[in-house]
Design a protein around this motif. Structure first.
Motif, mmCIF file in Angstrom:
data_model
loop_
_atom_site.group_PDB
_atom_site.id
_atom_site.type_symbol
_atom_site.label_atom_id
_atom_site.label_comp_id
_atom_site.label_asym_id
_atom_site.label_seq_id
_atom_site.Cartn_x
_atom_site.Cartn_y
_atom_site.Cartn_z
ATOM 1 N N ASN A 110 0.815 -1.219 0.000
ATOM 2 C CA ASN A 110 0.000 0.000 0.000
ATOM 3 C C ASN A 110 0.847 1.266 0.000
ATOM 4 O O ASN A 110 0.328 2.367 -0.151
ATOM 5 C CB ASN A 110 -0.931 0.020 1.215
ATOM 6 C CG ASN A 110 -1.780 -1.218 1.344
ATOM 7 O OD1 ASN A 110 -1.627 -1.971 2.298
ATOM 8 N ND2 ASN A 110 -2.648 -1.467 0.381
ATOM 9 N N ASP A 155 3.227 3.009 -2.054
ATOM 10 C CA ASP A 155 3.820 3.039 -3.389
ATOM 11 C C ASP A 155 4.232 4.442 -3.799
ATOM 12 O O ASP A 155 4.307 4.780 -4.965
ATOM 13 C CB ASP A 155 2.862 2.449 -4.426
ATOM 14 C CG ASP A 155 1.489 3.126 -4.413
ATOM 15 O OD1 ASP A 155 1.321 4.107 -3.664
ATOM 16 O OD2 ASP A 155 0.607 2.680 -5.156
ATOM 17 N N ASN A 188 0.536 9.450 -1.733
ATOM 18 C CA ASN A 188 -0.532 9.094 -0.799
ATOM 19 C C ASN A 188 -0.643 7.581 -0.646
ATOM 20 O O ASN A 188 -0.402 6.835 -1.587
ATOM 21 C CB ASN A 188 -1.868 9.667 -1.273
ATOM 22 C CG ASN A 188 -1.944 11.169 -1.092
ATOM 23 O OD1 ASN A 188 -1.322 11.717 -0.182
ATOM 24 N ND2 ASN A 188 -2.680 11.841 -1.958
ATOM 25 N N ASN A 246 -2.179 4.104 -0.680
ATOM 26 C CA ASN A 246 -3.229 3.468 -1.463
ATOM 27 C C ASN A 246 -3.870 2.366 -0.613
ATOM 28 O O ASN A 246 -3.187 1.433 -0.180
ATOM 29 C CB ASN A 246 -2.604 2.882 -2.733
ATOM 30 C CG ASN A 246 -3.569 2.023 -3.508
ATOM 31 O OD1 ASN A 246 -4.777 2.127 -3.330
ATOM 32 N ND2 ASN A 246 -3.042 1.179 -4.371
ATOM 33 N N SER A 279 -6.205 0.177 -1.564
ATOM 34 C CA SER A 279 -6.828 -0.910 -2.323
ATOM 35 C C SER A 279 -6.212 -2.229 -1.884
ATOM 36 O O SER A 279 -5.066 -2.276 -1.448
ATOM 37 C CB SER A 279 -6.613 -0.695 -3.821
ATOM 38 O OG SER A 279 -5.238 -0.718 -4.135
ATOM 39 N N GLY A 329 5.014 7.264 2.026
ATOM 40 C CA GLY A 329 3.591 7.496 1.818
ATOM 41 C C GLY A 329 3.047 8.478 2.834
ATOM 42 O O GLY A 329 3.483 8.501 3.992
ATOM 43 N N TYR A 338 -0.359 9.507 4.765
ATOM 44 C CA TYR A 338 -1.697 8.980 5.043
ATOM 45 C C TYR A 338 -2.692 10.133 5.039
ATOM 46 O O TYR A 338 -2.726 10.949 5.966
ATOM 47 C CB TYR A 338 -1.725 8.242 6.383
ATOM 48 C CG TYR A 338 -2.964 7.395 6.561
ATOM 49 C CD1 TYR A 338 -3.053 6.132 5.981
ATOM 50 C CD2 TYR A 338 -4.059 7.867 7.278
ATOM 51 C CE1 TYR A 338 -4.192 5.352 6.120
ATOM 52 C CE2 TYR A 338 -5.208 7.101 7.421
ATOM 53 C CZ TYR A 338 -5.267 5.845 6.842
ATOM 54 O OH TYR A 338 -6.405 5.085 6.965
ATOM 55 N N HIS A 381 -6.144 9.721 4.495
ATOM 56 C CA HIS A 381 -7.517 9.263 4.695
ATOM 57 C C HIS A 381 -8.077 9.747 6.033
ATOM 58 O O HIS A 381 -7.349 9.880 7.018
ATOM 59 C CB HIS A 381 -7.569 7.738 4.617
ATOM 60 C CG HIS A 381 -7.008 7.193 3.341
ATOM 61 N ND1 HIS A 381 -7.734 7.116 2.172
ATOM 62 C CD2 HIS A 381 -5.764 6.716 3.037
ATOM 63 C CE1 HIS A 381 -6.973 6.615 1.214
ATOM 64 N NE2 HIS A 381 -5.778 6.370 1.716
ATOM 65 N N THR A 427 -4.019 12.026 -12.488
ATOM 66 C CA THR A 427 -3.973 10.595 -12.195
ATOM 67 C C THR A 427 -5.378 10.020 -12.052
ATOM 68 O O THR A 427 -5.641 8.886 -12.477
ATOM 69 C CB THR A 427 -3.161 10.340 -10.908
ATOM 70 O OG1 THR A 427 -1.835 10.861 -11.081
ATOM 71 C CG2 THR A 427 -3.071 8.863 -10.597
ATOM 72 N N SER A 446 -7.021 6.990 -14.320
ATOM 73 C CA SER A 446 -7.605 5.775 -13.759
ATOM 74 C C SER A 446 -8.868 5.371 -14.517
ATOM 75 O O SER A 446 -9.106 4.184 -14.763
ATOM 76 C CB SER A 446 -7.926 5.990 -12.275
ATOM 77 O OG SER A 446 -8.517 4.844 -11.716
#
Length: 424
Positions: free
Chosen positions: A50, A52, A55, A57, A59, A96, A98, A100, A192, A196
């Motif tokens: 996560n 990468d 921000n 990710n 998923s 990264g 965070y 969220h 980006t 997507s």
């Protein structure tokens, strides 16, 4: 007054103190979550896959409910604004942020920085760490499966603190650097998001074109349609004579469903000679076998060497179109990844050799290649829209990223002396 002129004036004569990360931050490694604790819902667990860059990710995550566990896990919680780093595997050293609203938890191979100085802007620290990803990877030992020591990281990476004796001025400078750099990252994020949507369209047409009824094709193993399938090697780290040469050397974190025109690390002839690394010809289909990128596919557009985590497939062009195989293996990413074993879900060369590809009109090579070329022509048009660095959105994103990196390096390249002077 331009942004650059403003920053030149702001930074002119700035005193800078270089502080080791351990002086400005505490560091916390994540928790070893057992698979038995994973849930279908709860708070997400951030793993190295996560992290990468930029921000975080979220998923493909696992979930955790702290109420099910007796130990206090509060210190492993991640909240909005935290800076994270991958500590092992193909994403080692990647940073990264965070962003969220809902919190998450760290697993043991991800760490977070805890700034302890009131005079350090958290986003300033984040942008600076982004500029040191390659250096951090070297500190981790490089190679196919590097592991980063938190103590080495905190000792060896140094942060420039402008005007250390004037907190207000220091924070003013840091805030302006952050404002400029965040502007570039916001523009990139918008592009980006649009990209997507384009990728979803490409995936739809690809899956339609590469879905065959029983009897329409003959399924052949990659080993049957290739001249050679090989892996590479890693020159011994810590030997300067082996690195910073002219030979492109590919690592798995650089494989991401696109053409590969250059590599982040170069090795020397001595490094090539004294390792299992070897030259491979252009237009091989390359499959990542280890770590966070396992199952991802790329095509090298120049001759290069690779590390041992790459399966390099030199296809027989009398039987298959290499771009046809690239598109097909890309469509099989989730399946290939599911074949992995161990804690890092690695695959091996034997698994890659045994992967099957559908060959239309297998008994008529000329007709088969013509049909493959037709499919490739259609898919390449969509692929160009979603991955090409010379056209469309990918080119715009690449230019924005280079622009961001240029200003980041310009604004954060403080000289290791007491006085700064002009940026030019």
């Amino acid at each position: 007054m331009s942004e650059l002129s403003f920053m030149e004036k702001l930074l002119d004569g700035a005193e800078v103190e270089w502080k080791a990360l351990e002086e400005v931050c505490d560091f916390k490694n994540g928790f070893a979550f057992k698979s038995s604790l994973f849930k279908e819902s709860g708070l997400p667990i951030v793993r190295i896959t996560n992290v990468d860059g930029k921000n975080i990710n979220l998923s493909d995550v696992k979930y955790f409910d702290p109420s099910d566990y007796r130990e206090n896990t509060a210190s492993y919680k991640v909240c909005k604004g935290d800076i994270l780093i991958a500590m092992s595997g193909a994403t080692t050293g990647k940073i990264g942020f965070y962003s969220h609203e809902n919190p998450a938890y760290l697993n043991q191979r991800v760490g977070k920085f805890l700034p302890k100085l009131e005079t350090l802007n958290n986003r300033y620290l984040y942008h600076y760490l982004l500029s040191k990803v390659e250096k951090i990877y070297v500190i981790a030992g490089g190679g196919a499966q590097p592991n980063l020591s938190s103590s080495a990281l905190m000792e060896k990476i140094k942060i420039p603190v402008p005007f250390p004796d004037n907190p207000a001025k220091s924070l003013e400078i840091q805030a302006e650097i952050v404002r400029i750099l965040d502007t570039f990252t916001e523009l990139t994020a918008e592009l980006t998001a649009e990209l997507s949507l384009r990728k979803k369209q490409y995936n739809h047409y690809r899956d339609q074109l590469l879905s065959f009824e029983e009897g329409e094709v003959e399924w052949k193993k990659l080993d049957e349609v290739s001249k050679k399938i090989s892996s590479g090697g890693t020159p011994r780290t810590g030997i300067s004579e082996y690195y910073d040469g002219s030979i492109p050397w590919l690592r798995t974190q650089e494989i991401d469903f696109r053409e590969i025109w250059d590599t982040g690390v170069k090795i020397t002839e001595a490094g090539l000679k004294n390792s299992s690394a070897k030259w491979i010809p252009e237009n091989c289909v390359i499959v990542a076998m280890y770590g966070a990128t396992v199952g991802k596919v790329g095509i090298n557009k120049i001759s290069m060497a690779t590390n041992q985590a790459c399966a390099n497939i030199d296809l027989d062009d009398r039987v298959v179109n290499y771009r046809y195989v690239f598109h097909y293996l890309t469509s099989e990413y989730e399946y290939i990844k599911s074949l992995g074993t161990g804690s890092q879900t690695n695959i091996n060369a034997q698994i890659v050799k045994s992967l099957k590809v559908p060959i239309p009109y297998a008994n008529d090579p000329e007709k088969s290649l013509a049909e493959q070329a037709r499919i490739v022509t259609i898919l390449d048009k969509f692929d160009t829209l979603t991955t090409s660095i010379s056209e469309g959105l990918p080119r715009e994103i690449e230019l924005r990223q280079k622009q961001y990196e240029y200003y980041r390096d310009l604004l954060l390249s403080f000289p290791k002396s007491e006085k700064r002077g002009s940026l030019i």
